[in-house]
Design an enzyme around this catalytic site. Structure first.
Site, short mmCIF file in Angstrom:
data_model
loop_
_atom_site.label_atom_id
_atom_site.label_comp_id
_atom_site.label_asym_id
_atom_site.label_seq_id
_atom_site.Cartn_x
_atom_site.Cartn_y
_atom_site.Cartn_z
N ASN A 33 0.83 -1.22 0.00
CA ASN A 33 0.00 0.00 0.00
C ASN A 33 0.86 1.26 0.00
O ASN A 33 0.79 2.10 0.89
CB ASN A 33 -0.99 -0.01 1.17
N ASP A 76 3.48 -5.65 11.66
CA ASP A 76 2.56 -4.67 11.07
C ASP A 76 3.06 -3.25 11.38
O ASP A 76 2.27 -2.35 11.69
CB ASP A 76 1.12 -4.85 11.56
#
Length: 425
Positions: free
Chosen positions: A90, A303
């Site tokens: 992303n 993450d």
């Protein structure tokens, strides 16, 4: 290439030994080693682990270099004991073509601090409408093997099935962000007692569990490899347990913050605790810890999600979800699991390296193995200060906490990237 003699180190917590590193390999192990001209690293009391591997890192470059770059994220990773990170797709532009994934891969090689393995998008622009160039990314110089629309669920079951079928041809992996979007519209935190008290729209656990249940059935039907990102609920653990009992080719990860923090942290309305999936309940945390220990959850992945100041230091409702985590992950896992070194090595290095196909990583330091490892001082304790971070971002949820463990050195193919707790470059 320089040679190094690591004296008195405990390899994965075993009895102390010496390691001789030369030409990118561990060439000898044993007590009382000597090597003329080798640089000596005194490692009494230190533990050697295979270099950590992160399957879920956001490096933001290209497009959001104000939050992170491949170089700054790589430096943060090395300081956290990592030797390889998988960079999520992303970015801006999205990593949905061979050109973009090769750009990220080359930036990682230029930085030279960790191996940066790009993750390709599943769908064009992360829009969930049509498949991206999976084959072109797989055959590119970046050799992409994991594909994910992380931050967005591949919600269309037909598209998810096609993606699983496509990557099966080259033993690729689809990594799913499990979130049924129709159940989380406007959600701000975990749906439960705390969200009711705070007046914030809740993100129900079933939104995650329903997608995992659907996707393990699709993976079983297709016979392909599925990976579940950032598992956060006790119900998800039970779905995964059932799938693994049936032999479905599914793996799963948990983040350090979901192992340590609960939704009670949101009571301060501090946006640093806003994350997707959200922090859950104490019962969920307990279930995740048990699942990590018994292997239902295969790995820990950070993450790591850096954000610029203006995207975090604002009202809760406007803040971007995400937390940094590369430099604190091992400390959090040590705090949660204790000094279970073999388990830590497996969940933070060997297994993630295997899932990602990173054959040069995940090897315990031993003669003939790549000299790609990290040295940890398990007795050190530190108070987390976000201002000490090598990352460009400061959205650290552990600020002020005292955590165990300190990375003393990290070696990548025999070259130190960290020595005496400091980045070499």
């Amino acid at each position: 290439m320089s040679s190094y003699l690591i004296r008195g180190v405990r390899v994965v917590g075993a009895e102390p030994t010496d390691l001789l590193v030369r030409d990118g390999l561990v060439v000898e192990a044993g007590r009382g080693l000597a090597a003329a001209g080798a640089e000596v690293v005194e490692a009494d009391g230190l533990v050697a682990l295979p270099g950590l591997v992160d399957l879920h890192t956001h490096l933001r470059e290209p497009g959001r270099e104000d939050a992170e770059t491949v170089e700054t994220g790589s430096r943060a990773a090395a300081l956290g004991g990592y030797t390889a990170v998988c960079a999520m797709a992303n970015t801006s532009p999205v990593a949905d073509t061979a050109g973009v994934v090769e750009q990220v891969w080359r930036l990682g090689r230029e930085a030279g601090l960790v191996d940066v393995q790009p993750i390709g998008a599943v769908t064009v622009g992360l829009a969930g409408e049509r498949l991206a160039e999976l084959g072109a990314m797989a055959t590119s110089a970046a050799n992409v093997r994991i594909f994910s629309d992380d931050g967005h669920c591949v919600a269309d079951p037909r598209l998810m099935r096609r993606a699983l079928e496509y990557v099966k041809a080259f033993d690729g992996v689809i990594a799913q962000h499990a979130e049924e979007p129709r159940l989380t519209q406007g959600a701000q935190m975990h749906e439960g007692e705390v969200s009711t008290r705070l007046g914030l729209t809740g993100w129900p656990a079933v939104a995650e569990e329903a997608i995992i249940a659907r996707d393990v059935l699709l993976a079983e039907h297709v016979g392909s490899r599925l990976h579940i990102c950032h598992v956060s609920t006790a119900g998800s653990v039970e779905v995964l347990r059932h799938a693994k009992e049936r032999g479905v080719r599914v793996t799963a990860e948990v983040t350090p913050h979901h192992l340590l923090l609960t939704d009670e942290r949101a009571a301060t309305y501090d946006p640093v605790f806003k994350v997707n999936p959200p922090l859950r309940t104490a019962d969920d945390v307990a279930a995740l810890r048990a699942a990590l220990a018994d292997g239902i959850i295969d790995i820990v992945a950070t993450d790591h999600a850096p954000h610029a100041v203006e995207d975090k230091e604002c009202e809760w409702g406007y803040a971007r979800p995400g937390m940094v985590g590369l430099e604190t992950a091992l400390s959090v896992v040590l705090d949660v699991l204790g000094e279970r070194w073999d388990l830590i090595a497996d969940r933070m290095s060997r297994t993630p390296a295997r899932i990602a196909g990173l054959t040069e990583h995940g090897h315990d330091p031993a003669p003939g193995a790549p000299a790609t490892f990290t040295l940890v001082d398990p007795k050190a304790r530190r108070t987390v200060d976000p201002m000490d971070s090598a990352s460009r971002s400061r959205n650290n949820p552990y600020a002020g906490l005292v955590l165990p463990g300190r990375i003393v050195a990290t070696f990548l193919r025999g070259v130190p990237t960290v020595l005496d707790g400091k980045a070499v470059r």
